[in-house]
Design an enzyme around this catalytic site. Structure first.
Site, PDB file in Angstrom:
ATOM      1  N   HIS A 144      14.223   6.200 -16.626  1.00  0.00           N
ATOM      2  CA  HIS A 144      13.788   7.511 -17.138  1.00  0.00           C
ATOM      3  C   HIS A 144      13.907   8.621 -16.078  1.00  0.00           C
ATOM      4  O   HIS A 144      13.811   9.803 -16.417  1.00  0.00           O
ATOM      5  CB  HIS A 144      12.338   7.451 -17.630  1.00  0.00           C
ATOM      6  N   ASP A 148      16.739  -1.869 -22.730  1.00  0.00           N
ATOM      7  CA  ASP A 148      15.325  -1.514 -22.826  1.00  0.00           C
ATOM      8  C   ASP A 148      15.113  -0.804 -24.165  1.00  0.00           C
ATOM      9  O   ASP A 148      16.002  -0.109 -24.650  1.00  0.00           O
ATOM     10  CB  ASP A 148      14.966  -0.574 -21.668  1.00  0.00           C
ATOM     11  N   HIS A 187      13.415   1.676 -24.869  1.00  0.00           N
ATOM     12  CA  HIS A 187      13.368   3.133 -24.738  1.00  0.00           C
ATOM     13  C   HIS A 187      14.727   3.647 -24.239  1.00  0.00           C
ATOM     14  O   HIS A 187      15.395   2.962 -23.455  1.00  0.00           O
ATOM     15  CB  HIS A 187      12.276   3.553 -23.746  1.00  0.00           C
ATOM     16  N   ASP A 202      11.128  -4.804 -23.628  1.00  0.00           N
ATOM     17  CA  ASP A 202      10.133  -4.261 -24.551  1.00  0.00           C
ATOM     18  C   ASP A 202      10.633  -4.122 -25.991  1.00  0.00           C
ATOM     19  O   ASP A 202       9.900  -3.623 -26.852  1.00  0.00           O
ATOM     20  CB  ASP A 202       9.569  -2.919 -24.030  1.00  0.00           C
TER      21      ASP A 202
HETATM   22 ZN   LIG Z   1      10.997   0.662 -22.045  1.00  0.00          ZN
END
Ligand SMILES: [Zn+2]
Length: 309
Positions: A125, A162, A164, A245
């Site tokens: 991120h 991931d 996200h 995740d």
């Molecule tokens: Zn994540």
């Protein structure tokens, strides 16, 4: 296979109840140690500012470090994203998480050894000048830039499974044809980026996943929207943002992968690496917040990586 980690990575504390906690790494390391996988553990070195500055301006990193409190915890972002936090032990954890990838790049090119970087904080991120989503330095991006500069690797693919979207990785390479970024992620979900029409200069491949998605549908989408374009790109090295995740047990998302699916995901990536990249891969831990899911999925992932030989 090498596992890079370091005691400093256990010392970063984000406060009681924060999902990004040292127990994640403890669960991963103890699971590897009690498996029959043949791995060498190595201490992740501290990254140097010069190498980090291949991605992030020095002033930005110095600014982050200057905010580190002597005690307690402070956030680097305003509400509603006030969960990217610094404690007194953050500096070395951040530098070692990045240093792991630099060292792994050296091992990959000089010794043809592959590595998994079992580090925290994660990195995908982190944007050029913005820490967010528990991330400060974009570990995988620094490693990619280092491979290009130090070893003249031209084309690098980053595959991010991931749950996200790696907004930081996308932002850093958005206009760079030498790096392809393929990501599968639940959408909509934090951080809000990663729509399929975000395509960069034809080098960004976003695969959006609807909440509630099952394994079978995941693999269809992952194959078509991430693996095929990366295969066409013909990378010389593949770097993996390995977040766990998208597991059905994960508390931060709503995708229903099983632990064993992480073997298949990894094997599929490694198969492309074998065709175009001489089997050269490095994997970086990103998210994954259910300890049981993490301890199972990591073994599946490492077995998948092992299939590079
Ligand atoms: Zn994540």
């Amino acid at each position: 296979m090498i596992i890079y980690t370091h005691n400093d990575c256990f010392k970063k504390f984000n406060g009681q109840g924060h999902p990004e906690r040292k127990e994640r790494l403890e669960s991963i390391i103890s699971s590897i140690k009690s498996s029959n996988l043949k791995v060498d553990f190595k201490d992740a070195p501290l990254a140097d500012l010069e190498t980090i500055s291949l991605v992030h301006p020095k002033e930005h990193i110095e600014q982050i470090f200057s905010n580190i409190p002597k005690e307690g915890i402070i956030g680097v972002e305003k509400e509603p994203y006030a969960d990217t936090l610094l404690c007194s032990n953050s500096k070395n954890a951040i530098l070692r998480s990045c240093g792991a990838g630099i060292s792994a790049a050296n091992d990959l090119i000089n010794k043809n050894e592959i590595a998994f970087c079992a580090v925290r904080p994660p990195g995908h991120h982190a944007e050029t000048v913005r820490a967010n989503g528990f991330c400060f330095i974009n570990n995988i991006a620094v490693s990619a830039r280092y491979l290009q500069k130090q070893f003249e690797v031209n084309k690098i693919a980053i595959i991010d499974f991931d749950v996200h979207h790696g907004n930081g990785t996308q932002e850093i390479f958005y206009k760079d044809q030498s790096v392809a970024y393929g990501s599968s992620h639940e959408f909509p979900l934090f951080p809000g980026t990663g729509a399929e029409n975000e395509t960069g200069v034809g080098n960004i491949f976003n695969a959006t996943l609807k909440a509630g998605l099952t394994s079978k549908d995941f693999f269809k989408i992952f194959d078509q929207k991430v693996l095929r374009p990366i295969d066409k790109f013909k990378p010389e090295v593949i770097l993996i943002s390995a977040g766990f995740d998208a597991h059905k047990k994960d508390p931060l998302a709503n995708i229903n992968l099983e632990s064993k699916d992480f073997f298949k995901i990894t094997k599929n990536i490694v198969d492309i690496a074998k065709i175009h990249s001489k089997g050269r891969v490095i994997s970086f831990l990103e998210g994954g917040y259910d300890l049981q899911a993490l301890s199972e999925s990591i073994i599946e992932h490492l077995n998948g990586l092992k299939s590079h030989i």
